[in-house]
Write a protein that holds these residues in place. Structure first.
Motif, PDB file in Angstrom:
ATOM      1  N   TYR A  48       5.566   2.481  -5.412  1.00  0.00           N
ATOM      2  CA  TYR A  48       4.988   2.044  -4.152  1.00  0.00           C
ATOM      3  C   TYR A  48       3.684   3.118  -3.496  1.00  0.00           C
ATOM      4  CZ  TYR A  48       5.633   1.251   0.866  1.00  0.00           C
ATOM      5  OH  TYR A  48       5.527   0.739   2.456  1.00  0.00           O
ATOM      6  N   PHE A  49       4.317   4.511  -3.544  1.00  0.00           N
ATOM      7  CA  PHE A  49       4.110   5.105  -3.182  1.00  0.00           C
ATOM      8  C   PHE A  49       2.647   5.511  -3.159  1.00  0.00           C
ATOM      9  CE2 PHE A  49       8.553   6.048  -1.457  1.00  0.00           C
ATOM     10  CZ  PHE A  49       7.800   6.678   0.271  1.00  0.00           C
ATOM     11  N   THR A  50       2.039   5.438  -4.761  1.00  0.00           N
ATOM     12  CA  THR A  50       0.698   5.625  -4.984  1.00  0.00           C
ATOM     13  C   THR A  50      -0.015   4.505  -4.661  1.00  0.00           C
ATOM     14  OG1 THR A  50       1.647   5.182  -6.958  1.00  0.00           O
ATOM     15  CG2 THR A  50       1.781   7.389  -6.716  1.00  0.00           C
ATOM     16  N   GLN A  51       0.193   3.372  -5.022  1.00  0.00           N
ATOM     17  CA  GLN A  51      -0.407   1.489  -4.849  1.00  0.00           C
ATOM     18  C   GLN A  51      -0.091   1.288  -3.364  1.00  0.00           C
ATOM     19  OE1 GLN A  51      -0.223  -0.113  -8.552  1.00  0.00           O
ATOM     20  NE2 GLN A  51      -0.001   1.975  -9.557  1.00  0.00           N
ATOM     21  N   GLY A  52       1.427   0.521  -2.938  1.00  0.00           N
ATOM     22  CA  GLY A  52       1.367  -0.577  -2.043  1.00  0.00           C
ATOM     23  C   GLY A  52       1.447   0.171  -0.980  1.00  0.00           C
ATOM     24  N   CYS A  53       1.993   1.462  -0.502  1.00  0.00           N
ATOM     25  CA  CYS A  53       1.737   2.058   0.321  1.00  0.00           C
ATOM     26  C   CYS A  53       0.393   2.353   0.979  1.00  0.00           C
ATOM     27  CB  CYS A  53       2.524   3.688   0.478  1.00  0.00           C
ATOM     28  SG  CYS A  53       2.635   3.480   2.104  1.00  0.00           S
ATOM     29  N   ILE A  54      -0.402   2.609  -0.390  1.00  0.00           N
ATOM     30  CA  ILE A  54      -1.906   3.027   0.386  1.00  0.00           C
ATOM     31  C   ILE A  54      -2.994   1.573   0.923  1.00  0.00           C
ATOM     32  CG2 ILE A  54      -3.802   4.168  -0.817  1.00  0.00           C
ATOM     33  CD1 ILE A  54      -1.639   6.113   0.177  1.00  0.00           C
ATOM     34  N   GLY A  55      -2.351   0.737  -0.620  1.00  0.00           N
ATOM     35  CA  GLY A  55      -2.624  -0.481  -0.046  1.00  0.00           C
ATOM     36  C   GLY A  55      -2.627  -1.155   1.172  1.00  0.00           C
ATOM     37  N   TRP A  56      -1.745  -0.992   1.621  1.00  0.00           N
ATOM     38  CA  TRP A  56      -1.412  -1.478   3.191  1.00  0.00           C
ATOM     39  C   TRP A  56      -1.500  -0.656   4.131  1.00  0.00           C
ATOM     40  CZ3 TRP A  56       0.139  -6.146   4.565  1.00  0.00           C
ATOM     41  CH2 TRP A  56       0.888  -6.925   3.641  1.00  0.00           C
ATOM     42  N   LEU A  57      -1.508   0.624   4.092  1.00  0.00           N
ATOM     43  CA  LEU A  57      -2.445   1.566   5.157  1.00  0.00           C
ATOM     44  C   LEU A  57      -4.060   1.219   5.382  1.00  0.00           C
ATOM     45  CD1 LEU A  57      -2.482   4.204   6.616  1.00  0.00           C
ATOM     46  CD2 LEU A  57      -2.843   5.345   4.847  1.00  0.00           C
ATOM     47  N   LYS A  58      -4.197   1.072   4.215  1.00  0.00           N
ATOM     48  CA  LYS A  58      -6.487   1.669   3.967  1.00  0.00           C
ATOM     49  C   LYS A  58      -6.701  -0.697   4.725  1.00  0.00           C
ATOM     50  CE  LYS A  58      -7.528   3.620  -0.259  1.00  0.00           C
ATOM     51  NZ  LYS A  58      -7.894   3.098  -1.458  1.00  0.00           N
ATOM     52  N   LYS A  59      -5.304  -1.998   4.447  1.00  0.00           N
ATOM     53  CA  LYS A  59      -5.512  -2.663   5.372  1.00  0.00           C
ATOM     54  C   LYS A  59      -5.188  -2.822   6.530  1.00  0.00           C
ATOM     55  CE  LYS A  59      -4.083  -6.278   1.499  1.00  0.00           C
ATOM     56  NZ  LYS A  59      -2.701  -6.815   1.296  1.00  0.00           N
TER      57      LYS A  59
END
Length: 330
Positions: free
Chosen positions: A176-187
Protein backbone atom coordinates in the motif's frame (compact mmCIF):
# COMPACT_ATOMS: atom_id res chain seq x y z
CA UNK A 1 20.60 26.40 22.59
CA UNK A 2 21.75 23.50 20.41
CA UNK A 3 18.30 21.88 20.54
CA UNK A 4 16.86 25.05 19.05
CA UNK A 5 19.56 25.09 16.38
CA UNK A 6 18.99 21.45 15.48
CA UNK A 7 15.23 22.03 15.38
CA UNK A 8 15.64 24.98 13.01
CA UNK A 9 18.02 23.15 10.67
CA UNK A 10 15.96 19.98 10.47
CA UNK A 11 12.45 21.39 10.39
CA UNK A 12 13.06 24.42 8.23
CA UNK A 13 16.37 24.05 6.45
CA UNK A 14 15.65 20.63 4.97
CA UNK A 15 11.99 21.35 4.24
CA UNK A 16 12.95 24.57 2.52
CA UNK A 17 15.46 22.84 0.28
CA UNK A 18 13.01 20.06 -0.57
CA UNK A 19 10.12 22.39 -1.33
CA UNK A 20 8.96 20.24 -4.26
CA UNK A 21 8.14 17.26 -2.05
CA UNK A 22 4.43 16.40 -1.98
CA UNK A 23 2.79 14.55 0.89
CA UNK A 24 -0.38 12.60 1.59
CA UNK A 25 -1.31 12.27 5.26
CA UNK A 26 -4.26 10.78 7.12
CA UNK A 27 -5.02 11.47 10.77
CA UNK A 28 -7.54 9.32 12.63
CA UNK A 29 -8.49 10.28 16.17
CA UNK A 30 -10.68 8.49 18.70
CA UNK A 31 -11.50 10.05 22.06
CA UNK A 32 -13.47 9.44 25.23
CA UNK A 33 -14.57 11.70 28.06
CA UNK A 34 -14.59 14.94 26.02
CA UNK A 35 -18.07 16.58 26.07
CA UNK A 36 -19.47 17.88 22.77
CA UNK A 37 -16.62 16.40 20.75
CA UNK A 38 -17.17 13.67 18.14
CA UNK A 39 -15.74 10.42 19.49
CA UNK A 40 -14.11 9.66 16.15
CA UNK A 41 -12.70 11.98 13.47
CA UNK A 42 -10.59 11.59 10.35
CA UNK A 43 -8.93 14.10 8.07
CA UNK A 44 -6.95 13.57 4.88
CA UNK A 45 -4.34 16.12 3.86
CA UNK A 46 -2.32 16.74 0.71
CA UNK A 47 0.69 19.01 1.15
CA UNK A 48 -0.78 20.04 4.50
CA UNK A 49 -4.11 21.02 2.93
CA UNK A 50 -7.21 19.22 4.32
CA UNK A 51 -8.99 17.44 1.46
CA UNK A 52 -11.40 15.07 3.28
CA UNK A 53 -13.13 15.00 6.66
CA UNK A 54 -15.34 12.59 8.63
CA UNK A 55 -16.63 12.49 12.17
CA UNK A 56 -18.96 10.28 14.16
CA UNK A 57 -21.63 12.99 14.35
CA UNK A 58 -22.08 13.72 10.65
CA UNK A 59 -21.23 10.11 9.71
CA UNK A 60 -20.28 11.12 6.21
CA UNK A 61 -16.96 11.61 4.41
CA UNK A 62 -17.01 15.12 2.94
CA UNK A 63 -14.61 17.16 0.76
CA UNK A 64 -12.58 20.01 2.21
CA UNK A 65 -11.42 21.40 -1.13
CA UNK A 66 -13.58 22.46 -4.05
CA UNK A 67 -11.18 20.83 -6.50
CA UNK A 68 -11.45 17.58 -4.59
CA UNK A 69 -15.24 17.61 -4.77
CA UNK A 70 -15.12 18.15 -8.55
CA UNK A 71 -12.36 15.63 -9.32
CA UNK A 72 -13.78 12.41 -7.86
CA UNK A 73 -17.02 10.55 -8.53
CA UNK A 74 -19.81 10.32 -5.91
CA UNK A 75 -18.97 6.69 -5.19
CA UNK A 76 -15.59 7.83 -3.86
CA UNK A 77 -17.36 9.48 -0.92
CA UNK A 78 -19.59 6.45 -0.37
CA UNK A 79 -16.60 4.10 -0.25
CA UNK A 80 -14.62 6.28 2.11
CA UNK A 81 -17.62 6.89 4.32
CA UNK A 82 -17.95 3.14 4.75
CA UNK A 83 -14.24 2.80 5.54
CA UNK A 84 -14.48 5.46 8.24
CA UNK A 85 -17.65 3.94 9.68
CA UNK A 86 -15.97 0.53 9.84
CA UNK A 87 -12.88 2.04 11.50
CA UNK A 88 -14.83 3.97 14.13
CA UNK A 89 -15.65 1.00 16.46
CA UNK A 90 -12.03 -0.19 16.18
CA UNK A 91 -10.81 3.05 17.75
CA UNK A 92 -13.38 2.79 20.53
CA UNK A 93 -12.05 -0.67 21.30
CA UNK A 94 -8.47 0.55 21.09
CA UNK A 95 -9.14 3.19 23.76
CA UNK A 96 -10.57 0.59 26.13
CA UNK A 97 -7.64 -1.77 25.53
CA UNK A 98 -5.15 1.04 26.14
CA UNK A 99 -6.91 2.10 29.33
CA UNK A 100 -6.65 -1.45 30.65
CA UNK A 101 -2.96 -1.68 29.81
CA UNK A 102 -2.21 1.64 31.49
CA UNK A 103 -4.43 0.69 34.44
CA UNK A 104 -6.82 3.59 33.86
CA UNK A 105 -10.56 3.89 34.36
CA UNK A 106 -12.30 7.19 33.60
CA UNK A 107 -10.94 10.50 32.40
CA UNK A 108 -10.13 11.98 29.01
CA UNK A 109 -8.23 9.73 26.62
CA UNK A 110 -7.30 9.79 22.94
CA UNK A 111 -5.98 7.27 20.45
CA UNK A 112 -4.57 8.65 17.24
CA UNK A 113 -3.22 7.16 14.06
CA UNK A 114 -1.11 9.06 11.54
CA UNK A 115 -0.04 7.49 8.28
CA UNK A 116 0.89 8.59 4.81
CA UNK A 117 3.60 8.98 2.20
CA UNK A 118 5.60 11.62 0.40
CA UNK A 119 6.96 11.95 -3.12
CA UNK A 120 9.55 14.19 -4.71
CA UNK A 121 8.22 14.88 -8.20
CA UNK A 122 11.70 15.87 -9.40
CA UNK A 123 13.86 13.02 -8.08
CA UNK A 124 11.11 10.40 -7.72
CA UNK A 125 12.18 9.65 -4.13
CA UNK A 126 9.40 8.39 -1.86
CA UNK A 127 8.90 7.85 1.86
CA UNK A 128 6.22 6.68 4.27
CA UNK A 129 5.16 6.74 7.90
CA UNK A 130 2.67 4.77 9.98
CA UNK A 131 2.32 5.36 13.71
CA UNK A 132 -0.08 5.40 16.64
CA UNK A 133 -0.25 7.62 19.70
CA UNK A 134 -2.10 7.40 22.99
CA UNK A 135 -2.90 10.41 25.16
CA UNK A 136 -0.49 12.60 23.20
CA UNK A 137 2.52 10.26 23.33
CA UNK A 138 3.98 7.66 20.98
CA UNK A 139 2.47 4.19 21.36
CA UNK A 140 3.68 2.13 18.39
CA UNK A 141 5.20 2.83 14.96
CA UNK A 142 6.21 0.91 11.86
CA UNK A 143 9.90 0.97 10.94
CA UNK A 144 9.86 0.81 7.13
CA UNK A 145 13.55 -0.12 6.92
CA UNK A 146 12.95 -3.44 8.68
CA UNK A 147 9.16 -3.66 8.16
CA UNK A 148 8.67 -4.30 11.87
CA UNK A 149 6.74 -2.43 14.51
CA UNK A 150 8.60 -0.65 17.30
CA UNK A 151 7.09 -0.13 20.73
CA UNK A 152 8.48 2.80 22.77
CA UNK A 153 6.38 1.87 25.83
CA UNK A 154 5.96 -1.51 27.51
CA UNK A 155 2.16 -1.32 27.24
CA UNK A 156 2.49 -1.58 23.45
CA UNK A 157 4.64 -4.73 23.47
CA UNK A 158 1.67 -7.16 23.13
CA UNK A 159 0.48 -5.21 20.08
CA UNK A 160 3.99 -5.14 18.60
CA UNK A 161 4.40 -8.90 18.96
CA UNK A 162 0.99 -9.62 17.47
CA UNK A 163 1.41 -7.32 14.47
CA UNK A 164 5.01 -8.39 13.76
CA UNK A 165 3.93 -12.04 13.62
CA UNK A 166 1.50 -11.35 10.78
CA UNK A 167 3.97 -11.20 7.88
CA UNK A 168 1.24 -11.38 5.26
CA UNK A 169 -0.39 -8.23 6.59
CA UNK A 170 2.98 -6.50 6.74
CA UNK A 171 3.48 -7.27 3.05
CA UNK A 172 0.04 -5.79 2.30
CA UNK A 173 0.97 -2.67 4.23
CA UNK A 174 4.27 -2.39 2.39
CA UNK A 175 2.48 -2.71 -0.93
CA UNK A 176 0.00 0.00 0.00
CA UNK A 177 2.64 2.52 1.03
CA UNK A 178 4.98 1.87 -1.90
CA UNK A 179 2.28 1.69 -4.57
CA UNK A 180 -1.26 2.58 -3.53
CA UNK A 181 -0.46 5.57 -1.34
CA UNK A 182 1.98 7.05 -3.85
CA UNK A 183 -0.49 6.46 -6.67
CA UNK A 184 -3.27 8.33 -4.86
CA UNK A 185 -0.89 11.12 -3.90
CA UNK A 186 0.04 11.67 -7.55
CA UNK A 187 -3.66 11.71 -8.49
CA UNK A 188 -4.51 14.26 -5.80
CA UNK A 189 -1.60 16.48 -6.80
CA UNK A 190 -2.81 16.43 -10.41
CA UNK A 191 -6.41 17.16 -9.30
CA UNK A 192 -5.43 20.17 -7.21
CA UNK A 193 -2.41 21.35 -9.18
CA UNK A 194 -3.62 24.92 -9.56
CA UNK A 195 -4.24 25.16 -5.82
CA UNK A 196 -1.34 23.10 -4.48
CA UNK A 197 1.25 24.75 -6.70
CA UNK A 198 0.08 28.32 -6.14
CA UNK A 199 2.24 30.76 -4.21
CA UNK A 200 1.01 33.34 -1.72
CA UNK A 201 3.55 35.64 -0.12
CA UNK A 202 3.69 36.01 3.68
CA UNK A 203 2.80 39.10 5.66
CA UNK A 204 5.49 39.69 8.28
CA UNK A 205 5.16 41.70 11.49
CA UNK A 206 6.97 42.12 14.80
CA UNK A 207 4.91 41.77 17.96
CA UNK A 208 5.73 42.46 21.60
CA UNK A 209 3.44 42.43 24.63
CA UNK A 210 5.61 44.85 26.65
CA UNK A 211 9.20 46.18 26.52
CA UNK A 212 10.49 43.35 28.73
CA UNK A 213 8.87 40.53 26.72
CA UNK A 214 10.46 38.54 23.90
CA UNK A 215 9.90 39.95 20.42
CA UNK A 216 7.82 37.73 18.15
CA UNK A 217 8.31 37.70 14.40
CA UNK A 218 5.08 36.47 12.83
CA UNK A 219 4.76 35.41 9.19
CA UNK A 220 1.22 34.60 8.11
CA UNK A 221 -0.98 34.08 5.08
CA UNK A 222 1.63 32.21 3.02
CA UNK A 223 1.50 29.16 0.76
CA UNK A 224 3.08 26.67 0.24
CA UNK A 225 3.85 25.58 3.78
CA UNK A 226 7.66 25.49 3.52
CA UNK A 227 9.23 28.64 4.89
CA UNK A 228 12.40 29.77 6.66
CA UNK A 229 12.25 32.38 9.43
CA UNK A 230 15.52 33.45 11.05
CA UNK A 231 16.82 36.23 13.27
CA UNK A 232 19.98 38.11 12.41
CA UNK A 233 22.29 40.17 14.62
CA UNK A 234 24.39 42.68 12.72
CA UNK A 235 23.73 40.69 9.53
CA UNK A 236 24.71 37.29 10.99
CA UNK A 237 22.26 34.44 11.60
CA UNK A 238 21.44 33.77 15.26
CA UNK A 239 21.14 30.26 16.68
CA UNK A 240 20.62 31.17 20.34
CA UNK A 241 17.97 33.06 22.31
CA UNK A 242 15.59 32.10 19.51
CA UNK A 243 12.46 29.96 19.82
CA UNK A 244 10.88 28.82 16.55
CA UNK A 245 7.23 27.76 16.58
CA UNK A 246 5.50 25.20 14.40
CA UNK A 247 3.99 26.02 11.04
CA UNK A 248 0.25 26.07 11.67
CA UNK A 249 -2.75 26.25 9.33
CA UNK A 250 -4.92 29.32 9.06
CA UNK A 251 -8.57 28.85 8.25
CA UNK A 252 -8.24 29.92 4.63
CA UNK A 253 -5.76 27.40 3.22
CA UNK A 254 -2.68 29.43 4.14
CA UNK A 255 -0.18 28.98 6.96
CA UNK A 256 1.49 30.93 9.73
CA UNK A 257 4.59 30.64 11.89
CA UNK A 258 6.22 32.60 14.70
CA UNK A 259 9.80 32.97 15.90
CA UNK A 260 10.58 34.57 19.27
CA UNK A 261 13.76 36.46 20.08
CA UNK A 262 14.81 37.11 23.67
CA UNK A 263 17.06 40.16 23.75
CA UNK A 264 17.97 42.69 26.45
CA UNK A 265 17.03 46.35 25.83
CA UNK A 266 20.68 47.40 26.15
CA UNK A 267 21.71 44.84 23.50
CA UNK A 268 19.07 46.20 21.13
CA UNK A 269 20.61 49.67 21.46
CA UNK A 270 24.13 48.44 20.73
CA UNK A 271 23.35 46.00 17.87
CA UNK A 272 21.12 45.72 14.82
CA UNK A 273 18.58 42.89 14.89
CA UNK A 274 16.24 41.83 12.11
CA UNK A 275 13.80 39.05 11.28
CA UNK A 276 14.44 37.51 7.86
CA UNK A 277 11.83 35.47 5.99
CA UNK A 278 12.53 33.28 2.95
CA UNK A 279 9.67 31.78 0.95
CA UNK A 280 9.05 30.40 -2.53
CA UNK A 281 6.68 33.28 -3.33
CA UNK A 282 9.35 35.93 -2.74
CA UNK A 283 11.91 37.15 -5.25
CA UNK A 284 13.85 38.77 -2.41
CA UNK A 285 13.92 37.90 1.29
CA UNK A 286 11.77 39.96 3.65
CA UNK A 287 13.88 41.59 6.36
CA UNK A 288 12.18 43.56 9.15
CA UNK A 289 14.46 45.61 11.40
CA UNK A 290 13.88 45.41 15.13
CA UNK A 291 12.98 49.06 15.62
CA UNK A 292 10.26 50.61 17.74
CA UNK A 293 8.37 51.85 14.66
CA UNK A 294 8.12 48.26 13.36
CA UNK A 295 6.86 46.69 16.60
CA UNK A 296 3.18 46.20 17.27
CA UNK A 297 1.92 45.67 20.81
CA UNK A 298 -1.18 43.92 22.11
CA UNK A 299 -2.75 47.22 23.10
CA UNK A 300 -6.07 47.90 21.48
CA UNK A 301 -7.14 44.29 21.29
CA UNK A 302 -4.61 43.01 18.76
CA UNK A 303 -5.31 39.27 18.35
CA UNK A 304 -2.36 37.10 19.33
CA UNK A 305 -3.82 33.64 18.84
CA UNK A 306 -3.81 31.61 15.65
CA UNK A 307 -6.63 31.96 13.16
CA UNK A 308 -9.58 29.70 13.88
CA UNK A 309 -10.10 26.81 11.50
CA UNK A 310 -13.61 26.85 10.07
CA UNK A 311 -14.60 23.46 11.42
CA UNK A 312 -14.46 23.07 15.19
CA UNK A 313 -13.95 19.33 14.85
CA UNK A 314 -11.10 19.80 12.41
CA UNK A 315 -9.53 22.43 14.64
CA UNK A 316 -9.54 20.10 17.64
CA UNK A 317 -8.18 17.26 15.50
CA UNK A 318 -5.26 19.47 14.47
CA UNK A 319 -4.76 20.48 18.11
CA UNK A 320 -4.51 16.83 19.19
CA UNK A 321 -2.08 16.11 16.35
CA UNK A 322 0.10 19.11 17.29
CA UNK A 323 0.13 18.00 20.95
CA UNK A 324 1.32 14.56 19.87
CA UNK A 325 4.00 16.01 17.58
CA UNK A 326 5.12 18.40 20.31
CA UNK A 327 5.54 15.51 22.74
CA UNK A 328 7.42 13.48 20.13
CA UNK A 329 9.91 16.31 19.53
CA UNK A 330 10.37 17.05 23.24
Amino acid sequence: MWNNLLFVLILFGIDFILAITHSLQYVYSGSSGIPNLPEFMTVGLVDGEPITYYDSNIRREVPRQEWMAKAVDPDYWNRNTQVSMDTEPVFKTNIEVAKQRFNQTGGIHTVQQMYGCDWDDETGATGAFHQYGYDGSDFIALDFRTMTYVAPVMQAIPTKEKWNSDRAELENIKSYFTQGCIGWLKKYVSYGKSTLERTVHPEVSLLQKDPSSPVTCRATGFFPKEIMVTWQKDGMDMYYDVEVGETLPNGDGTFQITSKLTVKPEDRKMNSYSCVVQHKSLQDDIAVLLEEKNIRTNQGGLPWGISIIASVGLMILFAIERLWIKNRTG
